[in-house]
Design a protein around this motif. Structure first.
Motif, PDB file in Angstrom:
ATOM      1  N   LEU A 169       0.826  -1.206   0.000  1.00 46.41           N
ATOM      2  CA  LEU A 169       0.000   0.000   0.000  1.00 46.41           C
ATOM      3  C   LEU A 169       0.861   1.258   0.000  1.00 46.41           C
ATOM      4  O   LEU A 169       0.621   2.191  -0.777  1.00 46.41           O
ATOM      5  CB  LEU A 169      -0.930  -0.002   1.213  1.00 46.41           C
ATOM      6  CG  LEU A 169      -1.864   1.205   1.350  1.00 46.41           C
ATOM      7  CD1 LEU A 169      -2.783   1.317   0.141  1.00 46.41           C
ATOM      8  CD2 LEU A 169      -2.679   1.112   2.636  1.00 46.41           C
ATOM      9  N   VAL A 170       1.881   1.284   0.858  1.00 49.48           N
ATOM     10  CA  VAL A 170       2.770   2.454   0.928  1.00 49.48           C
ATOM     11  C   VAL A 170       3.487   2.665  -0.397  1.00 49.48           C
ATOM     12  O   VAL A 170       3.618   3.798  -0.888  1.00 49.48           O
ATOM     13  CB  VAL A 170       3.785   2.283   2.078  1.00 49.48           C
ATOM     14  CG1 VAL A 170       4.853   3.371   2.016  1.00 49.48           C
ATOM     15  CG2 VAL A 170       3.077   2.322   3.427  1.00 49.48           C
ATOM     16  N   THR A 171       3.955   1.575  -0.998  1.00 51.00           N
ATOM     17  CA  THR A 171       4.651   1.663  -2.284  1.00 51.00           C
ATOM     18  C   THR A 171       3.730   2.218  -3.366  1.00 51.00           C
ATOM     19  O   THR A 171       4.115   3.086  -4.157  1.00 51.00           O
ATOM     20  CB  THR A 171       5.165   0.275  -2.704  1.00 51.00           C
ATOM     21  OG1 THR A 171       6.044  -0.230  -1.696  1.00 51.00           O
ATOM     22  CG2 THR A 171       5.909   0.345  -4.027  1.00 51.00           C
ATOM     23  N   ALA A 172       2.498   1.724  -3.388  1.00 44.53           N
ATOM     24  CA  ALA A 172       1.540   2.161  -4.404  1.00 44.53           C
ATOM     25  C   ALA A 172       1.159   3.628  -4.226  1.00 44.53           C
ATOM     26  O   ALA A 172       1.077   4.382  -5.204  1.00 44.53           O
ATOM     27  CB  ALA A 172       0.293   1.291  -4.349  1.00 44.53           C
ATOM     28  N   VAL A 173       0.933   4.042  -2.986  1.00 48.59           N
ATOM     29  CA  VAL A 173       0.570   5.439  -2.731  1.00 48.59           C
ATOM     30  C   VAL A 173       1.713   6.365  -3.143  1.00 48.59           C
ATOM     31  O   VAL A 173       1.494   7.441  -3.712  1.00 48.59           O
ATOM     32  CB  VAL A 173       0.210   5.645  -1.246  1.00 48.59           C
ATOM     33  CG1 VAL A 173       0.074   7.133  -0.925  1.00 48.59           C
ATOM     34  CG2 VAL A 173      -1.096   4.933  -0.912  1.00 48.59           C
ATOM     35  N   THR A 174       2.946   5.949  -2.883  1.00 42.72           N
ATOM     36  CA  THR A 174       4.097   6.746  -3.305  1.00 42.72           C
ATOM     37  C   THR A 174       4.141   6.866  -4.828  1.00 42.72           C
ATOM     38  O   THR A 174       4.423   7.936  -5.380  1.00 42.72           O
ATOM     39  CB  THR A 174       5.404   6.111  -2.797  1.00 42.72           C
ATOM     40  OG1 THR A 174       5.356   6.007  -1.370  1.00 42.72           O
ATOM     41  CG2 THR A 174       6.606   6.961  -3.184  1.00 42.72           C
ATOM     42  N   ALA A 175       3.828   5.769  -5.511  1.00 38.01           N
ATOM     43  CA  ALA A 175       3.827   5.778  -6.978  1.00 38.01           C
ATOM     44  C   ALA A 175       2.735   6.680  -7.544  1.00 38.01           C
ATOM     45  O   ALA A 175       2.819   7.131  -8.692  1.00 38.01           O
ATOM     46  CB  ALA A 175       3.657   4.355  -7.509  1.00 38.01           C
ATOM     47  N   LEU A 176       1.718   6.975  -6.742  1.00 36.04           N
ATOM     48  CA  LEU A 176       0.623   7.841  -7.187  1.00 36.04           C
ATOM     49  C   LEU A 176       1.029   9.311  -7.279  1.00 36.04           C
ATOM     50  O   LEU A 176       0.249  10.141  -7.742  1.00 36.04           O
ATOM     51  CB  LEU A 176      -0.566   7.720  -6.226  1.00 36.04           C
ATOM     52  CG  LEU A 176      -1.410   6.452  -6.336  1.00 36.04           C
ATOM     53  CD1 LEU A 176      -2.398   6.381  -5.178  1.00 36.04           C
ATOM     54  CD2 LEU A 176      -2.154   6.427  -7.663  1.00 36.04           C
ATOM     55  N   GLN A 177       2.246   9.633  -6.854  1.00 37.49           N
ATOM     56  CA  GLN A 177       2.695  11.027  -6.901  1.00 37.49           C
ATOM     57  C   GLN A 177       2.569  11.609  -8.305  1.00 37.49           C
ATOM     58  O   GLN A 177       2.298  12.801  -8.468  1.00 37.49           O
ATOM     59  CB  GLN A 177       4.146  11.117  -6.418  1.00 37.49           C
ATOM     60  CG  GLN A 177       4.685  12.540  -6.291  1.00 37.49           C
ATOM     61  CD  GLN A 177       5.204  13.098  -7.614  1.00 37.49           C
ATOM     62  OE1 GLN A 177       5.605  12.335  -8.499  1.00 37.49           O
ATOM     63  NE2 GLN A 177       5.203  14.413  -7.747  1.00 37.49           N
ATOM     64  N   THR A 178       2.705  10.777  -9.302  1.00 39.47           N
ATOM     65  CA  THR A 178       2.607  11.255 -10.686  1.00 39.47           C
ATOM     66  C   THR A 178       1.216  11.784 -11.014  1.00 39.47           C
ATOM     67  O   THR A 178       1.045  12.525 -11.982  1.00 39.47           O
ATOM     68  CB  THR A 178       2.937  10.117 -11.664  1.00 39.47           C
ATOM     69  OG1 THR A 178       2.058   9.010 -11.405  1.00 39.47           O
ATOM     70  CG2 THR A 178       4.374   9.657 -11.494  1.00 39.47           C
ATOM     71  N   GLU A 179       0.216  11.401 -10.214  1.00 37.29           N
ATOM     72  CA  GLU A 179      -1.161  11.817 -10.457  1.00 37.29           C
ATOM     73  C   GLU A 179      -1.542  13.063  -9.659  1.00 37.29           C
ATOM     74  O   GLU A 179      -2.678  13.530  -9.745  1.00 37.29           O
ATOM     75  CB  GLU A 179      -2.122  10.679 -10.084  1.00 37.29           C
ATOM     76  CG  GLU A 179      -1.781   9.346 -10.717  1.00 37.29           C
ATOM     77  CD  GLU A 179      -1.749   9.437 -12.227  1.00 37.29           C
ATOM     78  OE1 GLU A 179      -2.788   9.782 -12.819  1.00 37.29           O
ATOM     79  OE2 GLU A 179      -0.677   9.176 -12.810  1.00 37.29           O
ATOM     80  N   SER A 180      -0.626  13.598  -8.877  1.00 37.92           N
ATOM     81  CA  SER A 180      -0.933  14.720  -7.997  1.00 37.92           C
ATOM     82  C   SER A 180      -1.254  15.993  -8.780  1.00 37.92           C
ATOM     83  O   SER A 180      -0.411  16.516  -9.515  1.00 37.92           O
ATOM     84  CB  SER A 180       0.251  14.989  -7.058  1.00 37.92           C
ATOM     85  OG  SER A 180       0.067  16.201  -6.352  1.00 37.92           O
ATOM     86  N   VAL A 181      -2.465  16.500  -8.594  1.00 38.97           N
ATOM     87  CA  VAL A 181      -2.833  17.759  -9.242  1.00 38.97           C
ATOM     88  C   VAL A 181      -2.145  18.931  -8.545  1.00 38.97           C
ATOM     89  O   VAL A 181      -1.845  19.952  -9.172  1.00 38.97           O
ATOM     90  CB  VAL A 181      -4.363  17.958  -9.246  1.00 38.97           C
ATOM     91  CG1 VAL A 181      -5.042  16.916 -10.110  1.00 38.97           C
ATOM     92  CG2 VAL A 181      -4.937  17.925  -7.840  1.00 38.97           C
ATOM     93  N   PHE A 182      -1.878  18.776  -7.246  1.00 31.86           N
ATOM     94  CA  PHE A 182      -1.167  19.834  -6.527  1.00 31.86           C
ATOM     95  C   PHE A 182       0.251  19.986  -7.058  1.00 31.86           C
ATOM     96  O   PHE A 182       0.721  21.103  -7.295  1.00 31.86           O
ATOM     97  CB  PHE A 182      -1.119  19.539  -5.028  1.00 31.86           C
ATOM     98  CG  PHE A 182      -0.306  20.545  -4.251  1.00 31.86           C
ATOM     99  CD1 PHE A 182      -0.882  21.736  -3.828  1.00 31.86           C
ATOM    100  CD2 PHE A 182       1.035  20.318  -3.966  1.00 31.86           C
ATOM    101  CE1 PHE A 182      -0.134  22.680  -3.137  1.00 31.86           C
ATOM    102  CE2 PHE A 182       1.786  21.257  -3.279  1.00 31.86           C
ATOM    103  CZ  PHE A 182       1.204  22.436  -2.860  1.00 31.86           C
ATOM    104  N   ALA A 183       0.948  18.861  -7.246  1.00 26.37           N
ATOM    105  CA  ALA A 183       2.327  18.911  -7.724  1.00 26.37           C
ATOM    106  C   ALA A 183       2.410  19.595  -9.087  1.00 26.37           C
ATOM    107  O   ALA A 183       3.300  20.418  -9.328  1.00 26.37           O
ATOM    108  CB  ALA A 183       2.907  17.499  -7.802  1.00 26.37           C
TER     109      ALA A 183
END
Length: 233
Positions: A169-183
């Motif tokens: 779960l932690v690994t997957a959530v970290t990988a979701l950074q590419t989807e961040s609208v804030f970033a």
């Protein structure tokens, strides 16, 4: 209609057939009704905070002992938190309500007896007890963000089979950074006044996708038969 908290279970090999695997870009926006309530609350709190700092900014709240530091900062006044309060005798309160009070006041699923988590989310974000319609707004906000990006699934599939579910779960959530609208917006120089809306969008995305990702981890660990349905349905 089942709530956001209902999880389907299934085999990891069959997960790719589920409707919440995404191969395209995500583009969502929060409910105007929800945004309005949060913005109204935020404006009032901003004015209150400004006045508090102006009048009491140099006020001393208390002393800190070595024993308190060794004991994990127990009893130290160190922050302001209005969403919850934990009392050693009474237990936790959410926006001033005890768990028993919320069990009686928050909407439940049809035929259910326990409050829906979506109702608690609304309360924490707005400070107001939600109606059934407002609770459904949160359900829909989570449902429409449930599709797991394909590259995140590839990351999960590359992990050893015996990887702990929480590590997955932690690994997957970290990988979701590419989807961040804030970033993305931050890199483009968005105004600070818009930060909260972008953070809200990302928060909804992480909460929603955590359900789909938990389904994957559950399927990997238990190898149950697949129930081909949305985890938020």
């Amino acid at each position: 209609m089942r709530s956001f908290s209902t999880l389907a279970r299934g085999s990891a090999a069959s997960l790719k057939r589920l409707p919440f695997l995404s191969t395209g870009a995500r583009a969502f926006s929060c409910s105007p009704q929800l945004l309005q309530q949060i913005e109204t609350l935020a404006q009032a709190k901003a004015a209150q905070t400004k006045e508090l700092k102006s009048k009491y900014g140099s006020y001393v709240l208390g002393e800190v002992t070595v024993e308190q530091c060794i004991g994990g900062m127990r009893g130290i006044k160190g922050m302001i938190c209005e969403t919850s309060d934990l009392d050693v005798e009474e237990g936790i309160r959410f926006r001033g309500y005890t768990i028993k009070e919320l069990q009686a006041k928050l909407p439940t699923a049809p035929g259910g007896t326990e409050p829906l988590p979506e109702g608690l989310i609304w309360l924490l974000m707005t400070g107001n007890l939600p109606s059934e319609a407002e609770t459904k707004i949160i359900t829909e906000e989570l449902r429409k963000r449930q599709e797991v990006p394909a590259h995140v699934m590839k990351v999960l599939e590359s992990l050893p089979p015996d990887t702990h579910p929480m590590t997955q779960l932690v690994t997957a959530v970290t990988a979701l950074q590419t989807e961040s609208v804030f970033a993305k917006a931050y890199a483009e120089g968005v105004k600070k006044s818009e930060y909260w809306k972008l953070c809200l969008e990302d928060a909804f995305g992480v909460v929603s996708l955590s359900v789909s990702l938990s389904l994957y981890s559950l399927a990997e660990s238990e190898k149950d038969d697949l129930v081909e349905s949305s985890p938020i349905d």
